[in-house]
Motif scaffolding. Structure first.
Motif, PDB file in Angstrom:
ATOM      1  N   GLU A 177       0.979  -1.240  -0.135  1.00  0.00           N
ATOM      2  CA  GLU A 177       0.096   0.051   0.088  1.00  0.00           C
ATOM      3  C   GLU A 177       0.805   1.133   0.147  1.00  0.00           C
ATOM      4  O   GLU A 177       0.494   2.347  -0.805  1.00  0.00           O
ATOM      5  CB  GLU A 177      -0.932  -0.127   1.467  1.00  0.00           C
ATOM      6  N   MET A 178       1.907   1.337   0.566  1.00  0.00           N
ATOM      7  CA  MET A 178       2.919   2.281   0.471  1.00  0.00           C
ATOM      8  C   MET A 178       3.702   2.574  -0.758  1.00  0.00           C
ATOM      9  O   MET A 178       3.998   3.829  -1.242  1.00  0.00           O
ATOM     10  CB  MET A 178       4.064   2.158   1.857  1.00  0.00           C
ATOM     11  N   LEU A 179       3.798   1.475  -1.569  1.00  0.00           N
ATOM     12  CA  LEU A 179       4.211   1.630  -2.889  1.00  0.00           C
ATOM     13  C   LEU A 179       3.314   1.989  -3.828  1.00  0.00           C
ATOM     14  O   LEU A 179       3.386   2.205  -5.033  1.00  0.00           O
ATOM     15  CB  LEU A 179       4.874   0.370  -3.305  1.00  0.00           C
ATOM     16  N   GLN A 180       1.802   2.086  -3.389  1.00  0.00           N
ATOM     17  CA  GLN A 180       0.766   2.154  -4.813  1.00  0.00           C
ATOM     18  C   GLN A 180       0.978   3.484  -5.264  1.00  0.00           C
ATOM     19  O   GLN A 180       0.618   3.890  -6.521  1.00  0.00           O
ATOM     20  CB  GLN A 180      -0.483   1.969  -3.811  1.00  0.00           C
ATOM     21  N   LYS A 182       3.481   5.543  -5.893  1.00  0.00           N
ATOM     22  CA  LYS A 182       4.864   5.505  -6.959  1.00  0.00           C
ATOM     23  C   LYS A 182       4.339   4.678  -8.020  1.00  0.00           C
ATOM     24  O   LYS A 182       4.580   5.334  -9.128  1.00  0.00           O
ATOM     25  CB  LYS A 182       5.948   4.700  -6.150  1.00  0.00           C
ATOM     26  N   ALA A 183       3.582   3.544  -7.831  1.00  0.00           N
ATOM     27  CA  ALA A 183       3.111   2.990  -9.162  1.00  0.00           C
ATOM     28  C   ALA A 183       2.336   3.617 -10.002  1.00  0.00           C
ATOM     29  O   ALA A 183       2.299   3.714 -11.186  1.00  0.00           O
ATOM     30  CB  ALA A 183       2.557   1.558  -8.738  1.00  0.00           C
ATOM     31  N   LEU A 184       1.156   4.601  -9.346  1.00  0.00           N
ATOM     32  CA  LEU A 184       0.300   5.302  -9.839  1.00  0.00           C
ATOM     33  C   LEU A 184       1.038   6.476 -10.559  1.00  0.00           C
ATOM     34  O   LEU A 184       0.505   6.777 -11.800  1.00  0.00           O
ATOM     35  CB  LEU A 184      -0.705   5.927  -9.084  1.00  0.00           C
ATOM     36  N   GLU A 185       2.066   7.172  -9.988  1.00  0.00           N
ATOM     37  CA  GLU A 185       2.778   8.155 -10.926  1.00  0.00           C
ATOM     38  C   GLU A 185       3.339   7.756 -11.929  1.00  0.00           C
ATOM     39  O   GLU A 185       3.545   8.427 -12.731  1.00  0.00           O
ATOM     40  CB  GLU A 185       3.740   8.651  -9.870  1.00  0.00           C
ATOM     41  N   LYS A 186       3.971   6.410 -11.915  1.00  0.00           N
ATOM     42  CA  LYS A 186       4.404   5.847 -13.249  1.00  0.00           C
ATOM     43  C   LYS A 186       3.233   5.097 -14.178  1.00  0.00           C
ATOM     44  O   LYS A 186       3.647   4.360 -15.263  1.00  0.00           O
ATOM     45  CB  LYS A 186       5.600   4.851 -12.852  1.00  0.00           C
ATOM     46  N   GLU A 187       2.034   5.264 -13.737  1.00  0.00           N
ATOM     47  CA  GLU A 187       0.908   4.560 -14.575  1.00  0.00           C
ATOM     48  C   GLU A 187       1.280   3.258 -14.853  1.00  0.00           C
ATOM     49  O   GLU A 187       0.961   2.359 -15.823  1.00  0.00           O
ATOM     50  CB  GLU A 187       0.756   5.443 -16.111  1.00  0.00           C
ATOM     51  N   ASN A 244      12.160  -2.319  -7.549  1.00  0.00           N
ATOM     52  CA  ASN A 244      12.707  -2.401  -8.652  1.00  0.00           C
ATOM     53  C   ASN A 244      11.555  -2.662  -9.639  1.00  0.00           C
ATOM     54  O   ASN A 244      12.128  -2.407 -11.032  1.00  0.00           O
ATOM     55  CB  ASN A 244      13.507  -3.763  -8.321  1.00  0.00           C
ATOM     56  N   ALA A 245      10.635  -3.857  -9.575  1.00  0.00           N
ATOM     57  CA  ALA A 245       9.564  -3.850 -10.506  1.00  0.00           C
ATOM     58  C   ALA A 245       9.097  -2.646 -11.216  1.00  0.00           C
ATOM     59  O   ALA A 245       9.087  -2.625 -12.490  1.00  0.00           O
ATOM     60  CB  ALA A 245       8.779  -4.766 -10.020  1.00  0.00           C
ATOM     61  N   ILE A 246       8.806  -1.562 -10.384  1.00  0.00           N
ATOM     62  CA  ILE A 246       8.154  -0.402 -10.529  1.00  0.00           C
ATOM     63  C   ILE A 246       9.379   0.287 -11.741  1.00  0.00           C
ATOM     64  O   ILE A 246       8.968   0.737 -12.672  1.00  0.00           O
ATOM     65  CB  ILE A 246       7.731   0.217  -9.576  1.00  0.00           C
ATOM     66  N   LYS A 247      10.450   0.423 -11.085  1.00  0.00           N
ATOM     67  CA  LYS A 247      11.377   1.163 -11.589  1.00  0.00           C
ATOM     68  C   LYS A 247      11.412   0.568 -13.139  1.00  0.00           C
ATOM     69  O   LYS A 247      11.804   1.431 -14.280  1.00  0.00           O
ATOM     70  CB  LYS A 247      12.761   1.173 -10.997  1.00  0.00           C
ATOM     71  N   TYR A 248      11.791  -0.921 -13.434  1.00  0.00           N
ATOM     72  CA  TYR A 248      11.954  -1.171 -14.784  1.00  0.00           C
ATOM     73  C   TYR A 248      10.846  -1.798 -15.728  1.00  0.00           C
ATOM     74  O   TYR A 248      10.916  -2.668 -16.527  1.00  0.00           O
ATOM     75  CB  TYR A 248      13.245  -2.320 -14.685  1.00  0.00           C
ATOM     76  N   THR A 249       9.768  -1.246 -15.246  1.00  0.00           N
ATOM     77  CA  THR A 249       8.507  -1.385 -16.064  1.00  0.00           C
ATOM     78  C   THR A 249       8.014  -0.281 -16.796  1.00  0.00           C
ATOM     79  O   THR A 249       8.030   0.771 -15.868  1.00  0.00           O
ATOM     80  CB  THR A 249       7.441  -2.100 -15.018  1.00  0.00           C
ATOM     81  N   PRO A 250       7.784  -0.255 -17.738  1.00  0.00           N
ATOM     82  CA  PRO A 250       7.405   1.063 -18.555  1.00  0.00           C
ATOM     83  C   PRO A 250       5.852   1.162 -18.181  1.00  0.00           C
ATOM     84  O   PRO A 250       5.188   0.443 -17.829  1.00  0.00           O
ATOM     85  CB  PRO A 250       7.436   0.736 -20.021  1.00  0.00           C
ATOM     86  N   ALA A 251       5.636   2.558 -18.489  1.00  0.00           N
ATOM     87  CA  ALA A 251       4.127   2.850 -18.191  1.00  0.00           C
ATOM     88  C   ALA A 251       3.181   2.066 -18.975  1.00  0.00           C
ATOM     89  O   ALA A 251       3.353   1.884 -20.422  1.00  0.00           O
ATOM     90  CB  ALA A 251       4.024   4.414 -18.732  1.00  0.00           C
ATOM     91  N   GLY A 252       2.172   1.951 -18.241  1.00  0.00           N
ATOM     92  CA  GLY A 252       0.972   0.712 -18.745  1.00  0.00           C
ATOM     93  C   GLY A 252       1.291  -0.545 -18.738  1.00  0.00           C
ATOM     94  O   GLY A 252       0.541  -1.513 -18.751  1.00  0.00           O
ATOM     95  N   GLY A 253       2.417  -0.751 -17.843  1.00  0.00           N
ATOM     96  CA  GLY A 253       2.717  -2.382 -17.349  1.00  0.00           C
ATOM     97  C   GLY A 253       2.040  -2.482 -16.097  1.00  0.00           C
ATOM     98  O   GLY A 253       1.363  -1.775 -15.498  1.00  0.00           O
ATOM     99  N   GLN A 254       2.579  -3.904 -15.743  1.00  0.00           N
ATOM    100  CA  GLN A 254       1.617  -4.285 -14.275  1.00  0.00           C
ATOM    101  C   GLN A 254       2.775  -5.014 -13.545  1.00  0.00           C
ATOM    102  O   GLN A 254       3.892  -5.625 -14.010  1.00  0.00           O
ATOM    103  CB  GLN A 254       0.726  -5.541 -14.722  1.00  0.00           C
ATOM    104  N   VAL A 255       2.469  -4.818 -12.450  1.00  0.00           N
ATOM    105  CA  VAL A 255       3.243  -5.508 -11.251  1.00  0.00           C
ATOM    106  C   VAL A 255       2.527  -6.249 -10.235  1.00  0.00           C
ATOM    107  O   VAL A 255       1.369  -5.712  -9.953  1.00  0.00           O
ATOM    108  CB  VAL A 255       4.229  -4.612 -10.467  1.00  0.00           C
TER     109      VAL A 255
END
Length: 480
Positions: free
Chosen positions: A330-333, A335-340, A371-382
């Motif tokens: 939940e703390m990383l949500q 950051k994920a939203l900011e990168k779409e 790490n997964a968020i950093k190296y996943t392009p926008a529109g991707g999934q983790v």
């Protein structure tokens, strides 16, 4: 030389052999002496019996000194001893020694007194007259069940003590030869025993001077061999740790030099060149990014340092990891939203407890998902999942990012290792996140590996932590 183990061992062998030989010689000499004395006594006692029987008939009437002396002389020649026959008053009636004999004199001897009381008298003593050891035996003479005299026999023990002397000399020669043999064997065994110790000492001295390539040959499976084997293992580990430390220092220096160089250029540019307000803001933003990068690097280095020394405050506890995993995700949500990027997870309401340091488990989840968020392009999934099988609690972090080639998967957990260095720096990575994860998982007795997703897109990190074999028993112990 005197303080060397080789000398001490050799001296120990020699002293032990000397003690054994001296004690053996003493007991053997005493045993043989007693055996020969007893055998001689039995021989003399048996020889005195027929003399006593014949002399008894002569002492019933008035004794004839000549006849009794002849009797004594005849038996003395047969047994090679001096024979004297006395009456009940200890007067000598017959002596096998014709010249200088004791016929007519009184022979006051303890042996004769014992014989007159019905017992056999016996003694062994050194004769000052003949300068040799002699045995003296007296037996009673009976006449109609009355003691009427004694037979006194004196025989030389010179032959016996000559034999014992020869045996003593042989034992002395055997002792000397045994000592020489013990010394040779001691030197050989001491050399064989101390040679690996000397090799260990020499190798240790060389390692103290900085040569960590030292190894010693292992020639046995005893305590010394096991010591040499453990020394080689220690030397290998120390050499490897030193190599890793040097690489770590070199990599850390390199990683810190890059942002420091950028900061230096930016600061000098701001001082030496007039800048517009907009340019100045851009420079300050770049400085801020480089500072944040250095802060992350230092924090990661501090995390590794804490893991290396296993801080006392990192107390292992038995816990359900579901709340820790959910809170971290939940703390990383944001950051994920900011990168779409879509961050979702599948986590049960509770799982079997494991022994863990919760803030370290939080760091594992944070680093893998970050790490997964950093190296996943926008529109991707983790996607993150947590499940348990009979023996393990399994955490899976899958992404649709750039993926990790197979040839790099074994090295991604090494410190400062990057698959694509330029892209990693651009994403703000320090090259330490996965190594921190690896260290934490290893300390928890778990496993971690990376593989392709089922559709071949992106990568999937799998962390396995061991479940407590008997959770109910463990909970009871923990409460107590």
């Amino acid at each position: 030389m005197v303080n060397s183990i080789r000398t001490k061992l050799t001296a120990t062998y020699v002293i032990l052999m000397l003690a054994v030989m001296v004690l053996t010689s003493f007991f053997l000499h005493s045993l043989l002496e007693q055996y020969y004395i007893d055998h001689q006594y039995e021989t003399v006692s048996r020889a005195a019996m027929p003399i006593s029987e014949l002399a008894g008939s002569y002492l019933r009437t008035t004794p004839d000194v000549v006849t009794i002396s002849n009797l004594a002389e005849g038996f003395a020649q047969q047994i090679n001893a001096r024979v004297l026959i006395t009456d009940h008053r200890q007067r000598v009636l017959g002596d096998s020694l014709r010249v200088g004999g004791m016929v007519g004199s009184t022979l006051e001897r303890e042996e004769i007194e014992a014989a007159l009381e019905g017992e056999e008298g016996r003694s062994v003593q050194f004769s000052q007259q003949s300068q040799q050891w002699v045995m003296q035996v007296a037996v009673p003479i009976y006449s109609e069940e009355n003691i009427v005299g004694t037979v006194f026999i004196s025989t030389s023990l010179a032959f016996i003590y000559q034999v014992l002397g020869d045996i003593s000399r042989l034992l002395q020669i055997a002792t000397v030869l045994s000592l020489l043999f013990a010394a040779l064997i001691g030197i050989y065994l001491a050399q064989r025993l101390t040679r690996p110790i000397e090799a260990l000492t020499g190798a240790t001295e060389q390692m103290a001077r900085g040569d960590l390539s030292q190894r010693v040959p292992v020639r046995s499976k005893d305590e010394i061999g096991r010591l040499a084997k453990q020394f080689n293992n220690m030397a290998e580990r120390l050499q490897e740790m030193t190599r890793q430390l040097r690489e770590f220092v070199a990599n850390a220096s390199h990683e810190m030099r890059t942002p420091l160089t950028s900061l230096n250029i930016l600061v000098k540019s701001m001082r030496e060149y007039p800048l517009e307000e907009e340019e100045r803001e851009e420079f300050l933003e770049d400085i801020d990014q480089e500072l944040e990068r250095m802060i992350r690097l230092v924090e990661s280095l501090l995390d590794l340092t804490r893991l290396d020394r296993l801080a006392a405050e990192d107390t292992v506890a038995m816990a359900d990891l579901v709340p820790t995993v959910v809170n971290t995700l939940e703390m990383l949500q944001k950051k994920a939203l900011e990168k779409e990027i879509s961050l979702d997870y599948t986590v049960p309401e509770e799982t079997a407890p494991v022994f863990a340091v919760l803030h370290q488990i939080k760091q594992v989840v944070f680093n893998l998902v970050d790490n997964a968020i950093k190296y996943t392009p926008a529109g991707g999934q983790v996607h993150v999942s947590l499940k348990q099988d009979p023996n393990w609690l399994v955490l899976t972090v899958a992404d649709t990012g750039i993926g990790i080639p197979a040839e790099h998967r074994e090295k991604v957990f090494e410190r400062f290792y990057r698959v694509d260095k330029a892209r990693s720096r651009e994403a703000g990575g320090t090259g330490l996140g996965l190594s921190i994860v690896y260290e934490i998982v290893q300390r928890h007795g778990g496993q971690i590996f990376v593989e392709d997703n089922d559709d071949g897109i992106g990568s999937r990190f799998v962390v396995k932590l061991p479940l407590i074999p008997d959770a109910e028993a463990a909970q009871s112990v923990n409460k107590n």
